[in-house]
Design a protein around this motif. Structure first.
Motif, PDB file in Angstrom:
ATOM      1  N   GLN A  60       0.380  61.320  35.735  1.00 15.28           N
ATOM      2  CA  GLN A  60       1.578  60.983  34.986  1.00 15.28           C
ATOM      3  C   GLN A  60       1.572  59.515  34.568  1.00 15.28           C
ATOM      4  OE1 GLN A  60       5.198  61.261  37.214  1.00 15.28           O
ATOM      5  NE2 GLN A  60       6.529  60.978  35.430  1.00 15.28           N
ATOM      6  N   ALA A  61       1.194  58.613  35.480  1.00 16.40           N
ATOM      7  CA  ALA A  61       1.178  57.187  35.157  1.00 16.40           C
ATOM      8  C   ALA A  61       0.149  56.880  34.076  1.00 16.40           C
ATOM      9  CB  ALA A  61       0.879  56.376  36.422  1.00 16.40           C
ATOM     10  N   ILE A  62      -1.028  57.493  34.149  1.00 17.14           N
ATOM     11  CA  ILE A  62      -2.054  57.259  33.128  1.00 17.14           C
ATOM     12  C   ILE A  62      -1.618  57.835  31.779  1.00 17.14           C
ATOM     13  CG2 ILE A  62      -4.465  57.682  32.501  1.00 17.14           C
ATOM     14  CD1 ILE A  62      -4.128  55.786  34.841  1.00 17.14           C
ATOM     15  N   LEU A 386       5.391  64.413  30.602  1.00 17.05           N
ATOM     16  CA  LEU A 386       5.914  65.665  31.138  1.00 17.05           C
ATOM     17  C   LEU A 386       4.769  66.585  31.545  1.00 17.05           C
ATOM     18  CD1 LEU A 386       8.217  67.640  31.739  1.00 17.05           C
ATOM     19  CD2 LEU A 386       8.144  68.323  29.320  1.00 17.05           C
ATOM     20  N   SER A 387       3.746  66.631  30.702  1.00 19.47           N
ATOM     21  CA  SER A 387       2.574  67.441  31.028  1.00 19.47           C
ATOM     22  C   SER A 387       1.881  66.914  32.285  1.00 19.47           C
ATOM     23  CB  SER A 387       1.596  67.433  29.844  1.00 19.47           C
ATOM     24  OG  SER A 387       0.417  68.133  30.151  1.00 19.47           O
ATOM     25  N   GLY A 388       1.746  65.595  32.399  1.00 15.60           N
ATOM     26  CA  GLY A 388       1.138  65.015  33.594  1.00 15.60           C
ATOM     27  C   GLY A 388       1.973  65.251  34.836  1.00 15.60           C
ATOM     28  N   LEU A 389       3.300  65.187  34.692  1.00 12.96           N
ATOM     29  CA  LEU A 389       4.186  65.445  35.829  1.00 12.96           C
ATOM     30  C   LEU A 389       4.041  66.882  36.324  1.00 12.96           C
ATOM     31  CD1 LEU A 389       6.504  64.621  37.725  1.00 12.96           C
ATOM     32  CD2 LEU A 389       8.098  65.278  35.898  1.00 12.96           C
ATOM     33  N   ASP A 392       0.911  67.134  38.290  1.00 16.06           N
ATOM     34  CA  ASP A 392       1.024  66.558  39.625  1.00 16.06           C
ATOM     35  C   ASP A 392       1.806  67.468  40.560  1.00 16.06           C
ATOM     36  OD1 ASP A 392      -0.384  64.323  38.813  1.00 16.06           O
ATOM     37  OD2 ASP A 392       1.408  63.169  38.318  1.00 16.06           O
ATOM     38  N   VAL A 393       2.813  68.165  40.031  1.00 14.68           N
ATOM     39  CA  VAL A 393       3.649  69.030  40.860  1.00 14.68           C
ATOM     40  C   VAL A 393       2.924  70.327  41.216  1.00 14.68           C
ATOM     41  CG1 VAL A 393       5.779  70.388  40.895  1.00 14.68           C
ATOM     42  CG2 VAL A 393       5.805  68.049  40.003  1.00 14.68           C
ATOM     43  N   THR A 394       2.261  70.931  40.207  1.00 13.48           N
ATOM     44  CA  THR A 394       1.642  72.246  40.410  1.00 13.48           C
ATOM     45  C   THR A 394       0.187  72.163  40.844  1.00 13.48           C
ATOM     46  OG1 THR A 394       0.992  72.414  38.068  1.00 13.48           O
ATOM     47  CG2 THR A 394       3.182  73.244  38.690  1.00 13.48           C
ATOM     48  N   ALA A 399       1.006  75.191  33.821  1.00  8.56           N
ATOM     49  CA  ALA A 399       2.404  74.978  33.432  1.00  8.56           C
ATOM     50  C   ALA A 399       2.517  73.950  32.311  1.00  8.56           C
ATOM     51  CB  ALA A 399       3.219  74.530  34.646  1.00  8.56           C
ATOM     52  N   SER A 400       1.647  72.938  32.310  1.00 14.82           N
ATOM     53  CA  SER A 400       1.684  71.901  31.273  1.00 14.82           C
ATOM     54  C   SER A 400       1.475  72.503  29.893  1.00 14.82           C
ATOM     55  CB  SER A 400       0.617  70.849  31.564  1.00 14.82           C
ATOM     56  OG  SER A 400       0.807  70.249  32.826  1.00 14.82           O
ATOM     57  N   PHE A 401       0.465  73.360  29.747  1.00 11.88           N
ATOM     58  CA  PHE A 401       0.177  73.951  28.451  1.00 11.88           C
ATOM     59  C   PHE A 401       1.204  75.018  28.069  1.00 11.88           C
ATOM     60  CE2 PHE A 401      -3.921  72.052  29.443  1.00 11.88           C
ATOM     61  CZ  PHE A 401      -4.327  71.571  28.213  1.00 11.88           C
ATOM     62  N   MET A 402       1.744  75.732  29.048  1.00 11.42           N
ATOM     63  CA  MET A 402       2.772  76.728  28.756  1.00 11.42           C
ATOM     64  C   MET A 402       4.022  76.067  28.176  1.00 11.42           C
ATOM     65  SD  MET A 402       1.802  79.808  29.331  1.00 11.42           S
ATOM     66  CE  MET A 402       0.491  80.714  30.173  1.00 11.42           C
ATOM     67  N   VAL A 403       4.451  74.983  28.799  1.00 14.04           N
ATOM     68  CA  VAL A 403       5.638  74.271  28.323  1.00 14.04           C
ATOM     69  C   VAL A 403       5.370  73.639  26.960  1.00 14.04           C
ATOM     70  CG1 VAL A 403       7.175  72.325  28.791  1.00 14.04           C
ATOM     71  CG2 VAL A 403       6.528  73.879  30.635  1.00 14.04           C
TER      72      VAL A 403
END
Length: 467
Positions: A60-62, A386-389, A392-394, A399-403
């Motif tokens: 997420q930070a990067i 948001l994708s990085g977050l 990190d969570v999952t 989930a990143s690409f689905m969203v």
């Protein structure tokens, strides 16, 4: 008697571009400059993995590095549009090319993420914003019937550069590490400067502000002049607001694969060069999509807004399928979905900017494009973090690409709410000046009729007095 065409037709032809000549030189200049803006932006995923390892920070930070760069490019676009309207696009684009190169050169000396946020993010993003909007609006102003094809040909550079830059940057990182690679990127970006020099200076005719009794422009008139340079009037028009909202939703998910697909492919078990080639392959079909979409839309069989909806919806579906295709570990399946996504994303880019003159008119394209970039900058700032977050969570990118894909589909549904969306013909673009002129004419007619009535009553009164 020789000219029997209606006045509206003559005015329409007056604002048509020459569809050739120096416009094709500008297409070449835009070809090079966009490859050094969005081609570089799409290929920064190679550095994503290096930054994670070197700075030992979260995904997420990067991700904020690329998001700040994208958001800055879009946020400063209205400023670039206003400067072009006030002065000329040549100086603006040349300055933008210098700032883009300077940002990469300074980023090569970064010692922490904050340095990368300020250099690759703010400075380079500012330079990108001063390049893309003026170049795009300038090319659109030189074409009418071939406008979408011209944009499609110019935007093919993004696919070509994506195809070439990903393995090239991986090679540069392997040979010179990420610092040396960023130095080379800075030198490449300076080539935007001569591209901007090819723009012929043209000063747009703007009404001069009235002066007060002391001979200085009044504050209200200066604010009105600034508003005219920024074309703020488009923000009061429903078609433009709806279109801008839809594009902002696109922007949340559109760039996610370019920043995270390489990392996802490596996590799926593929080698670094296989992962880099995934984006290169998408760049190849991206080129094909841009050319075919531009050529097909200029045939006039379908409205541009319908084609925007089609390609956006398909791109959203294929983004959602990207992580699913790699669950089985099949590189071929991932590549097929990736190629289809690349084609749809390229086809979308050719038509989405060409639709702006159809909504606001050619004369207001520069300002409308700049404001569009500004409004969607918030969405671009949200997308990759948001994708990085979610990663990190999952622990993975599914989930990143689905969203991300769902945001493109939501934007497609937003386009359906445009006025006259289901019509087979394009409605005329909103023309505030024409509305003001007609309103003024109607007021003059009302005043004239009132004066005639007063004169008639006065004549009747005199006639009765004489009797």
């Amino acid at each position: 008697m020789a000219n029997l065409k209606p006045k509206s037709e003559n005015q329409h032809e007056k604002h048509e571009g020459p569809d050739g000549g120096w416009g094709w030189v500008l297409v070449i200049a835009m070809f090079v400059s966009t490859s050094l803006v969005f081609g570089l932006m799409r290929s920064l995923g190679i550095f994503f993995v290096e930054f994670v390892h070197y700075f030992e920070e979260s995904a997420q930070a990067i991700s904020w590095i690329s998001s700040i760069g994208l958001a800055a490019q879009q946020f400063f676009s209205p400023v670039a549009a206003a400067l072009c309207n006030a002065y000329n696009a040549r100086v603006v684009v040349m300055t933008g090319g210098f700032l883009a190169g300077l940002g990469f050169l300074l980023a090569s000396q970064a010692t922490c993420l904050v340095h990368l946020y300020l250099t690759m993010g703010v400075i380079t993003g500012l330079g990108w914003g001063m390049v893309f909007t003026p170049m795009t609006a300038t090319v659109m102003a030189h074409f009418t019937r071939r406008r979408t094809l011209a944009l499609g040909l110019a935007f093919t550079s993004i696919g070509l550069s994506s195809f070439a830059f990903n393995p090239l940057f991986q090679l540069l990182v392997d040979m010179y590490a990420w610092r040396g690679a960023l130095l080379i990127l800075g030198g490449l970006s300076l080539n935007i400067v001569p591209c901007g020099a090819l723009i012929r200076p043209q000063r747009r005719s703007k009404s001069q502000p009235k002066v007060n009794s002391e001979g200085r422009p009044s504050c209200a008139m200066m604010l009105q002049r600034v508003a005219s340079y920024l074309e703020l009037s488009v923000l009061c028009e429903r078609p433009y607001i709806t279109f801008t909202l839809a594009v902002s939703l696109f922007n949340v998910g559109f760039f996610v694969p370019y920043f995270h697909l390489v990392a996802h492919s490596i996590q799926a078990g593929f080698s670094e060069y296989q992962a880099a080639f995934v984006m290169s392959a998408a760049g190849a079909t991206d080129i094909l999509g841009r050319v075919l979409s531009g050529w097909f839309s200029d045939l006039g069989y379908f409205r541009l807004i319908h084609l925007v909806s089609l390609w956006t919806g398909l791109a959203g579906v294929f983004i959602m399928l990207l992580p699913v295709s790699s669950l089985s570990g099949s590189y071929a399946t991932l590549m097929v979905i990736n190629l289809l996504y690349g084609f749809c994303s390229g086809a979308l880019t050719s038509v989405i900017f060409a639709a702006i003159p159809m909504i606001v008119g050619v004369k207001r394209t520069m300002g409308a494009l700049g404001l569009l970039q500004l409004i969607e900058s918030g969405a671009g700032l949200l997308g990759t973090p948001l994708s990085g977050l979610l990663r990190d969570v999952t622990g993975n990118y599914i989930a990143s690409f689905m969203v991300a894909g769902s945001f493109l589909i939501l934007g497609t549904l937003t386009l359906v709410t445009l006025p006259h969306f289901f019509s087979c013909t394009d409605p005329p673009p909103t023309n505030p000046s024409a509305l003001r002129e007609s309103s003024s004419n109607s007021k003059d007619q009302d005043v004239t009729s009132e004066l005639e009535q007063i004169n008639s009553l006065a004549a009747d009164t005199n006639l009765r007095g004489t009797e």
